[in-house]
Scaffold this motif. Sequence first.
Motif, mmCIF file in Angstrom:
data_model
loop_
_atom_site.group_PDB
_atom_site.id
_atom_site.type_symbol
_atom_site.label_atom_id
_atom_site.label_comp_id
_atom_site.label_asym_id
_atom_site.label_seq_id
_atom_site.Cartn_x
_atom_site.Cartn_y
_atom_site.Cartn_z
ATOM 1 N N THR A 163 0.825 -1.210 0.000
ATOM 2 C CA THR A 163 0.000 0.000 0.000
ATOM 3 C C THR A 163 0.857 1.258 0.000
ATOM 4 O O THR A 163 0.614 2.196 -0.768
ATOM 5 C CB THR A 163 -0.932 0.003 1.230
ATOM 6 N N MET A 164 1.889 1.282 0.834
ATOM 7 C CA MET A 164 2.746 2.471 0.912
ATOM 8 C C MET A 164 3.576 2.658 -0.359
ATOM 9 O O MET A 164 3.812 3.792 -0.787
ATOM 10 C CB MET A 164 3.629 2.396 2.154
ATOM 11 N N ILE A 165 4.002 1.556 -0.973
ATOM 12 C CA ILE A 165 4.738 1.657 -2.238
ATOM 13 C C ILE A 165 3.837 2.271 -3.306
ATOM 14 O O ILE A 165 4.278 3.124 -4.094
ATOM 15 C CB ILE A 165 5.243 0.275 -2.689
ATOM 16 N N CYS A 166 2.577 1.878 -3.343
ATOM 17 C CA CYS A 166 1.624 2.458 -4.305
ATOM 18 C C CYS A 166 1.450 3.952 -4.061
ATOM 19 O O CYS A 166 1.404 4.746 -5.005
ATOM 20 C CB CYS A 166 0.278 1.743 -4.224
ATOM 21 N N GLU A 167 1.350 4.344 -2.803
ATOM 22 C CA GLU A 167 1.201 5.767 -2.485
ATOM 23 C C GLU A 167 2.429 6.561 -2.914
ATOM 24 O O GLU A 167 2.324 7.692 -3.379
ATOM 25 C CB GLU A 167 0.951 5.942 -0.983
#
Length: 451
Positions: free
Chosen positions: A126-130
């Motif tokens: 999720t954080m990589i996508c953000e």
Amino acid sequence: MRYLPKSPADREAMLAEIGVASIENLFETIPSEYRLSEDLKIPRQHSESEILDRFRAYAANIADGDVSKIENGPRYASFLGAGAYRHYRPVIIDSLVQRGEFLTSYTPYQPEIAQGTLQAMFEFQTMICELTGMEIANASMYDGSTGSAEAILMACRVTGRQGAVVATTVHPEYREVLKTVTQHQQIPVTEVGYVRETGRIDTTALDAAITPETACVLIQSPNFFGVIEDVAAIAEIAHKKGALLIVSIAEAVSLGIVRPPVEADIVSIEAQSFGVPVGYGGPYCGVIACHEKFLRQMPGRLVGETKDKNGKRGFVLTLSTREQHIRREKATSNICTNQALVALMVTIFMTVYGKQGLRELAEHNLAKAAYLKTALTKAGAKPLFTGPTFNEFAVALPASADAVNAKLLKSHIIGGLALSKNYPELGDNAAIWCATELTTKSQMDAAAAAM
């Protein structure tokens, strides 16, 4: 165990449990003349890294706590970057990853006993996508170099084409891995050079190099020279001819301030900068992020969120298409190494810093590099490119890079990486210098003075 102070709410609950109204009431049996009624006269507050430096100095019997006086390894100032970066690692990272349930876990085939690992990987994705502006990300690859190679194989599967155009400003070792992977896959690789003034990819040559058989274009931004590429312009050239754009990111901290490569189709990241020690070259943490429509062709593993039979939130391995899971001819990757523990370091790092913290960290790196470039320029070095840079940059030194580094080493300074081996056209005095938040002003001043 490290000392973790209780929060105000914790203290109130503890006082209520023992029937005392306040901390003052708790200690009222102590005569007032022996009670502390004002703040201790201690130095200003220090960051975690400063505190650790002080204790290293005390351990070396340096009374004033000045870490620069240590005579062994930590005294050396390093200006190396080029794909492996020295960033501060919060102590909480090792405290958590060394817990047994993380340290000894294997691939979480059984979700009912691996919810902690699965949730950590879900948060990682999720954080990589953000950070990247992509829609999905996998739960880690082997490292940045193999991730770039896997991204090219993925692009070939998506487009049905067999060919790649790669910028020569992509890390030379990444390009060596690409050759190893593609040479027996019948995937021709064409390299495109850079503009000598800016240090960016030559877009005219790029346009000419893309053919109807080109599956993808691979660039790195910031590139090997530290220069930030014009991703939007490159994407337009690639997409006009039906090719996908892959952006490789070797310095993940740049995403705290540099606009994410949202125009790309696939993003390959080396996340070593996020809490993974340099560690003699590994283990590191690669990751691939992309648009959701490419989901079925993405290598590695994907953790998804679901609900159990009672409607409670849970996590499972949603996609696992490596050779150890399915038939070889159907697999998207033959790399089976599990990097979940290293990815957990990255997850903790991003959680500790948060959005604002990552931006401030990136700004710190940007400012340090700007100061270092100015200091070296005054000392006789000359910046090689005009393109915008992040925390590293290429310069022409007053003498050959190897000679300068040999001199600097006598002053306990590890200079920048010489470029003559991989870019002989730049001359033997060309080198890449890097500064991060761990590089101090005194170290930069000392390097310029020694030069």
